[in-house]
Design an enzyme around this catalytic site. Structure first.
Site, PDB file in Angstrom:
ATOM      1  N   ILE A  72      79.786  78.883  56.671  1.00 42.32           N
ATOM      2  CA  ILE A  72      80.465  79.673  57.697  1.00 42.32           C
ATOM      3  C   ILE A  72      79.924  79.227  59.052  1.00 42.32           C
ATOM      4  O   ILE A  72      78.715  79.295  59.299  1.00 42.32           O
ATOM      5  CB  ILE A  72      80.229  81.174  57.480  1.00 42.32           C
ATOM      6  CG1 ILE A  72      80.754  81.589  56.100  1.00 42.32           C
ATOM      7  CG2 ILE A  72      80.899  81.994  58.582  1.00 42.32           C
ATOM      8  CD1 ILE A  72      80.438  83.017  55.720  1.00 42.32           C
ATOM      9  N   GLY A  73      80.820  78.762  59.908  1.00 40.93           N
ATOM     10  CA  GLY A  73      80.435  78.199  61.194  1.00 40.93           C
ATOM     11  C   GLY A  73      80.556  76.689  61.140  1.00 40.93           C
ATOM     12  O   GLY A  73      79.661  75.998  60.648  1.00 40.93           O
ATOM     13  N   HIS A 142      76.698  85.137  64.024  1.00 35.83           N
ATOM     14  CA  HIS A 142      75.329  85.640  64.178  1.00 35.83           C
ATOM     15  C   HIS A 142      75.224  87.083  64.676  1.00 35.83           C
ATOM     16  O   HIS A 142      74.127  87.536  65.005  1.00 35.83           O
ATOM     17  CB  HIS A 142      74.501  84.741  65.099  1.00 35.83           C
ATOM     18  CG  HIS A 142      74.536  83.300  64.738  1.00 35.83           C
ATOM     19  ND1 HIS A 142      74.207  82.844  63.476  1.00 35.83           N
ATOM     20  CD2 HIS A 142      74.875  82.192  65.462  1.00 35.83           C
ATOM     21  CE1 HIS A 142      74.326  81.526  63.445  1.00 35.83           C
ATOM     22  NE2 HIS A 142      74.733  81.106  64.628  1.00 35.83           N
TER      23      HIS A 142
END
Length: 248
Positions: A72-73, A142
């Site tokens: 993810i990212g 985050h």
């Protein structure tokens, strides 16, 4: 977002004349991930240097085993290439990002899913699109809500012997991400509660803990600087024995 985090923290950690920072030290170069990163032949990657030893410690057993890796990212897509290089042929990498521009990184061995990791409906779609996950790396937005929601929705979906890794958890101390020292609702505080749940099999005064699915499916939690690694493995009821001759 990661680039902004790294830039801001680097200036804080290295402020002051004549001060050397351990954060600048490179990991051991026998680490194939570090070797790839520091001679990066591909797309841009931004990583804290001390992460590579952590990755290699927990991911090495999956090399040459054609794992399914969800990250993810995506950002510039460089880490997608790094994971393919590290794990070897047959690896399937699934990148998740909110930016539609990331679709350009899709190829025969890489799937890109576009959506918000804080949206439980989207994460349900991810579970349907990716039926098996060996390693999940949360390097997304985050924020506290994103990290907690992603864990709750996708950790049960990781294979019984898989790895869940959430990085940049130092945002738990940053108000811009919903963090704050010992603030209720941060991912760090959430992780501390997972330690309680890991020991739920021993609970005598909290019945809900004794039957906790997390305790039955989790082998270990590893807290590092800015990373939490969770190892899955089915657990039977713990057994204890006594052997040998009594001393008195």
């Amino acid at each position: 977002m990661l680039e902004r985090l790294i830039s801001g923290l680097f200036h804080r950690l290295t402020a002051g004349e004549g001060k050397s920072s351990p954060w600048a030290a490179r990991p051991r170069l026998e680490n194939p991930l570090a070797e790839y990163f520091f001679s990066n032949p591909g797309r841009q990657i931004a990583k804290w240097h001390h992460y590579f030893d952590i990755y290699h410690r927990h991911f090495a057993r999956f090399r040459a085993r054609s794992p399914i890796v969800v990250e993810i990212g995506v950002s510039h897509g460089g880490s997608l290439q790094m994971w393919h290089h590290y794990f070897g042929p047959g690896t399937r990498v699934v990148g998740i990002d909110i930016d539609p521009c990331c679709r350009r990184f899709e190829d025969e061995a890489t799937t890109i899913l576009i959506g918000d990791q804080g949206d439980r409906r989207f994460l349900a779609e991810v579970r349907g699109a990716v039926p098996d996950v060996d390693i999940l790396i949360d390097d997304g937005g985050h924020t506290m809500a994103q990290q907690i929601t992603t864990f709750e929705e996708l950790y049960p979906h990781v294979q019984p012997d898989g790895i869940y890794l959430c990085e940049d958890i130092h945002t738990s101390f940053m108000p811009d991400f919903g963090g704050g020292y010992r603030r209720e609702g941060t991912f760090i505080e959430y992780g501390k509660a997972l330690v309680d749940r890991l020991h739920g099999l021993y609970s005598q005064d909290q019945p809900a803990l004794s039957g906790d699915e997390f305790a039955r499916t989790t082998y270990a939690l590893h807290f590092y600087d800015s990373i939490l690694v969770i190892e899955k493995s089915p657990r039977a009821q713990p057994q204890v024995s006594t052997t040998g001759t009594p001393s008195f």
